[in-house]
Write a protein that holds these residues in place. Structure first.
Motif, mmCIF file in Angstrom:
data_model
loop_
_atom_site.group_PDB
_atom_site.id
_atom_site.type_symbol
_atom_site.label_atom_id
_atom_site.label_comp_id
_atom_site.label_asym_id
_atom_site.label_seq_id
_atom_site.Cartn_x
_atom_site.Cartn_y
_atom_site.Cartn_z
ATOM 1 N N ARG A 142 0.825 -1.222 0.000
ATOM 2 C CA ARG A 142 0.000 0.000 0.000
ATOM 3 C C ARG A 142 0.854 1.264 0.000
ATOM 4 N NH1 ARG A 142 -3.771 -3.165 2.996
ATOM 5 N NH2 ARG A 142 -2.796 -2.685 4.994
ATOM 6 N N LEU A 143 2.092 1.156 0.561
ATOM 7 C CA LEU A 143 3.002 2.304 0.577
ATOM 8 C C LEU A 143 3.718 2.462 -0.766
ATOM 9 C CD1 LEU A 143 4.511 1.868 4.152
ATOM 10 C CD2 LEU A 143 2.961 3.693 3.405
ATOM 11 N N GLY A 144 3.402 1.575 -1.715
ATOM 12 C CA GLY A 144 4.014 1.694 -3.040
ATOM 13 C C GLY A 144 5.416 1.141 -3.106
ATOM 14 N N MET A 145 5.731 0.231 -2.183
ATOM 15 C CA MET A 145 7.086 -0.304 -2.157
ATOM 16 C C MET A 145 7.245 -1.471 -3.131
ATOM 17 S SD MET A 145 8.043 -0.141 1.858
ATOM 18 C CE MET A 145 8.820 1.340 2.524
ATOM 19 N N THR A 146 8.485 -1.754 -3.490
ATOM 20 C CA THR A 146 8.853 -2.833 -4.398
ATOM 21 C C THR A 146 9.601 -3.908 -3.627
ATOM 22 O OG1 THR A 146 9.129 -1.223 -6.170
ATOM 23 C CG2 THR A 146 10.215 -3.364 -6.463
ATOM 24 N N LYS A 147 9.274 -5.153 -3.900
ATOM 25 C CA LYS A 147 10.010 -6.252 -3.261
ATOM 26 C C LYS A 147 11.322 -6.474 -3.992
ATOM 27 C CE LYS A 147 9.286 -11.210 -2.748
ATOM 28 N NZ LYS A 147 8.168 -12.194 -2.643
ATOM 29 N N GLU A 148 12.408 -6.447 -3.251
ATOM 30 C CA GLU A 148 13.716 -6.522 -3.889
ATOM 31 C C GLU A 148 14.428 -7.854 -3.701
ATOM 32 O OE1 GLU A 148 15.117 -1.911 -3.795
ATOM 33 O OE2 GLU A 148 15.613 -3.154 -2.067
ATOM 34 N N GLY A 149 13.983 -8.629 -2.735
ATOM 35 C CA GLY A 149 14.675 -9.886 -2.511
ATOM 36 C C GLY A 149 14.184 -10.577 -1.259
ATOM 37 N N VAL A 150 14.667 -11.814 -1.108
ATOM 38 C CA VAL A 150 14.304 -12.619 0.060
ATOM 39 C C VAL A 150 15.582 -13.170 0.681
ATOM 40 C CG1 VAL A 150 13.009 -14.613 0.908
ATOM 41 C CG2 VAL A 150 12.140 -13.295 -1.047
ATOM 42 N N LEU A 151 15.844 -12.798 1.912
ATOM 43 C CA LEU A 151 17.023 -13.301 2.608
ATOM 44 C C LEU A 151 16.628 -14.607 3.294
ATOM 45 C CD1 LEU A 151 18.583 -10.031 4.063
ATOM 46 C CD2 LEU A 151 18.454 -10.869 1.729
ATOM 47 N N ARG A 152 17.120 -15.680 2.745
ATOM 48 C CA ARG A 152 16.705 -17.015 3.201
ATOM 49 C C ARG A 152 17.145 -17.311 4.630
ATOM 50 N NH1 ARG A 152 19.968 -20.527 -0.395
ATOM 51 N NH2 ARG A 152 21.392 -18.786 -0.063
ATOM 52 N N HIS B 250 13.491 -17.789 9.797
ATOM 53 C CA HIS B 250 12.487 -17.276 8.870
ATOM 54 C C HIS B 250 13.153 -16.549 7.709
ATOM 55 C CE1 HIS B 250 9.140 -18.021 11.716
ATOM 56 N NE2 HIS B 250 10.098 -17.880 12.609
ATOM 57 N N ASP B 251 12.524 -16.639 6.547
ATOM 58 C CA ASP B 251 12.951 -15.824 5.416
ATOM 59 C C ASP B 251 12.517 -14.380 5.667
ATOM 60 O OD1 ASP B 251 13.769 -18.182 4.310
ATOM 61 O OD2 ASP B 251 12.216 -18.261 2.757
ATOM 62 N N MET B 252 13.382 -13.450 5.315
ATOM 63 C CA MET B 252 13.029 -12.036 5.435
ATOM 64 C C MET B 252 12.935 -11.426 4.042
ATOM 65 S SD MET B 252 12.629 -11.114 8.594
ATOM 66 C CE MET B 252 12.836 -9.317 8.699
ATOM 67 N N GLU B 253 11.865 -10.724 3.777
ATOM 68 C CA GLU B 253 11.763 -9.980 2.526
ATOM 69 C C GLU B 253 12.239 -8.546 2.735
ATOM 70 O OE1 GLU B 253 7.765 -12.376 1.014
ATOM 71 O OE2 GLU B 253 7.859 -10.197 0.847
ATOM 72 N N ILE B 254 12.900 -8.015 1.715
ATOM 73 C CA ILE B 254 13.256 -6.594 1.741
ATOM 74 C C ILE B 254 12.428 -5.888 0.672
ATOM 75 C CG2 ILE B 254 15.084 -4.880 1.509
ATOM 76 C CD1 ILE B 254 17.096 -6.955 2.302
ATOM 77 N N TRP B 255 11.662 -4.906 1.094
ATOM 78 C CA TRP B 255 10.919 -4.040 0.199
ATOM 79 C C TRP B 255 11.507 -2.642 0.320
ATOM 80 C CZ3 TRP B 255 5.988 -5.420 -2.194
ATOM 81 C CH2 TRP B 255 5.622 -6.756 -1.993
ATOM 82 N N SER B 256 11.298 -1.822 -0.672
ATOM 83 C CA SER B 256 11.761 -0.439 -0.540
ATOM 84 C C SER B 256 10.988 0.474 -1.477
ATOM 85 C CB SER B 256 13.248 -0.325 -0.865
ATOM 86 O OG SER B 256 13.428 -0.251 -2.264
#
Lengths: 189, 189, 189, 189, 189, 189
Positions: free
Chosen positions: B147-157, B167-173
């Motif tokens: 909703r904040l208009g962020m893009t998913k850039e990757g998943v840190l396994r 847990h896997d962590m997603e990075i959005w920005s």
């Protein structure tokens, strides 16, 4: 982000933080001579490093809950500040203070800003006694103390050494019941 | 003293400081199970001392200009917060985050609060890139990032060890130009 | 005192400590332009004081068990280093890195040195996940990540401000089971 | 990661760091009575916290370049250590020391380990004078000083208060030229 | 405020504190060449800042109960000092020292001042052993040790690097029973 | 070591240091109820640790030149103290204070001790203004202020919260010229 209107003229009270050191220095430069008549602050805030150090000191007071600073902006320009120079929450006492650069004087900004700050101290934080220490020669600041309903409690003779001369310091205060009653103290006419 | 309305429902964003540790702990106690599903905070804020220490940490980040916390109040109750967990002004990057107790979920409070905070970071502080780190299992928080208009850039396994499991962590920005354009990033539908 | 052979060519991995600041600076001076293409280190290590401060920082990380640095010597000359820039033992994660001066490039020294360091992290210290953060433009370092069997997990857009320009950063990683299996991750061909 | 063979029996000298506090405590527990006859260390290293604190102190000395500790492992068990309790590089002086748990005594491990450490101090770090402070009643440690070619320089009467009694301390030393010559000092027969 | 007479000639022992840094520097300037023959102090106290730092160090030792400094005044001029360079109350040991500027030499001031200080250490603080470390070439200081009834315990060969040369250091000491008996030690004739 | 006679009755003023914490606590225990009527000190000095911490605080003030404490001994027993609670040498101001345990009251010890301390502050350290803050209900301490020739300058209403009640604090002071003239201030009859 935060701002509180100080009246119809568009002036606002806002947080004042270390990252605003440049803006704070510019304000101090504009008010240096005027503020420095009775207040040692201009001798403390001389350049960007000392400006940042001064605001840093207040950020640390906020973190320790022992003081606060808020800036007064008028037409987008930082023109002054109100402070709790000290705040002792267990003892329920605080010392307030303020200053303005010359362009902002005479509009009641400081009195309105100080009211907000004292209201916060008394109503939200339980402060019982708010002091105002002022050079006996600083008529405008004494006038603010009067307008805030404070009572003069004494004069500390030759207690403040400033630019080579010793000055008498007056102590004024308002207690929480007086503050809430909103009635000026007896001799505060 | 300061407050910003979060909409018509009377919710407000306000500073959150160490002296509010008791109120913060009560909030955490109400939200402990819910918040703790994906977020280690409830394991950090366990009692009054740790509540004060957590807020103290943010007061020190504010003093150092490396992070911020703001509380969300609804009907006078502290129900959540938005944070800049880190802020690197010279690098012009920051990482935002948030949480709510269950009673406040579903009203869009966090999205509105996060918008205010990111606006401040981008427009007032010149931050170029705002990150959102989130557990891949935390669907509600991922929805906020979208909703904040962020893009998913990757998943840190398997990068986040929490309560004994990895847990896997997603990075959005979101980058400043995107933020200003207000256009959702491609995959943030 | 300590040294581990990096192969038949006489190169060695050894502890790198603050008292070697002069030797470290000389190495950095030889590699300044080359290393500085993608790595901010040469801007940090500029003279003897900053060289000592950098190594001092790693000595303190070793004391706190949060990072490590080891030097690579070839024919008695310090030509590069491998580091654990961060190490979070409770979380069982670490971030590795490396560099070489130009004369030492192309011999596989860094890959062999990084293997030793990652082996130590995984086998002796129980690290589960080793990351490799690298500028998307740094092809040689990405090649090392591949040779180490790492997987690319994402690209942090414009996240690294270096010499006035913003760079994308790639995150690669290897997990302990992969590392032990020694099989390259799928997309690491 | 690093290890130096101490001879044909498989014993090794290795770095000894704070993360090894548990292993160090187990060693101290095995050697507590024996080591504690002449050495206050067992009274300092009593539990995991004090074991970590002791090693942490040496990690900080390494960071400050004012001391070092190395462990002696025999068949994979930590059985003793050699230390530079102090090292003053500008003054070019250091004080060495050592201990073993009983199972490792009598194999010459400490002498060999101390030689490596003194070699490093003298040859790599330019130390001119290495001291050995020892209780006059500690015959095995005095024997090591002799084997290292040290000279007895004096006896500090009743200088060391240990477990309620005062002990004479002997000071032995070797100077760099003697060390390099490898000739035992006159009275070190 | 405090003063103890050192005899009929009007000399006095008094506390020496950081605020007296200017007076201390003037004393050091007068005695710089003479004191500096065997004592590194003049290289430490070079200007007002280092003079203050030196006295500050002793004020902190007093606060931590690990050392003391007292000045010797003759005819109103600060001419020397006696110190407990170290004091280890749990171990009941201390190291004393002294110096004079040339004009004050030969009157026995230092011996009388050191007696007062050692009396305090032994009788009021329970110190069992008072040491005196002195360069083997410093005949006047060795004479003081003798007059104080101390015993020479050893010579640390080439242990003190001073102005580029290595000097032998003698260790003298007196134990509490000897001190109380007031009988000179055997070789202190 | 040092002592100044306070008159013919054998009472003495002496330094009071952290190592005397046990003696100080015993004094406070004897005077706890009496001293605690108007003075918060007995609530601060409750056991050996807090006694040492209090004296440690004054040792640090001495090191920083911002305060002093001296004990009053009568017949070899510590019975009270005089302090410079604060001392601001650049501003040339200080605040003095005192207390006695009951057995020592009525002999003028405190007045004589305070005279010595104020003399030192004014004559040796250049202090221009010495304050005396006292609860309006503390008649004995007000009597001391009068005997010292001080002038009452004001009353800070309800400024001191002590054991759950707010007390008015009086500020008295003497300025250096008055002090030297030795003439009591007008209203100090």
């Amino acid at each position: 982000m935060y701002a509180i209107s100080l009246g119809e003229d568009g002036a606002e009270l806002r947080p004042l933080e270390p990252w605003q050191a440049e803006e704070f220095l510019a304000h101090m430069d504009r008010g240096r001579d005027f503020i420095g008549r009775h207040n040692g602050l201009p001798d403390v805030v001389r350049d960007l490093a000392s400006s940042r150090a001064y605001l840093q000191g207040y950020a640390e007071k906020a973190a320790a809950d022992t003081g606060r600073i808020h800036g007064i902006w008028s037409d987008g320009t930082l023109v002054g500040a109100v402070i709790l120079r000290t705040m002792d929450v267990p003892q329920r006492t605080a010392e307030a203070g303020c200053w303005l650069e010359p362009s902002a004087v005479g509009k009641g900004l400081v009195t309105r800003a100080a009211r907000l700050l004292i209201d916060w101290a008394v109503e939200e934080r339980g402060i019982h006694r708010v002091e105002w220490w002022v050079s006996a020669a600083n008529a405008p600041s004494i006038a603010v103390a009067r307008r805030l309903g404070m009572t003069k409690e004494g004069v500390l003779r030759e207690s403040y050494l400033y630019r080579g001369e010793r000055h008498d310091m007056e102590i004024w205060s308002v207690l929480a019941p007086q503050w809430r009653a909103g009635t000026p103290a007896p001799n505060a006419s």
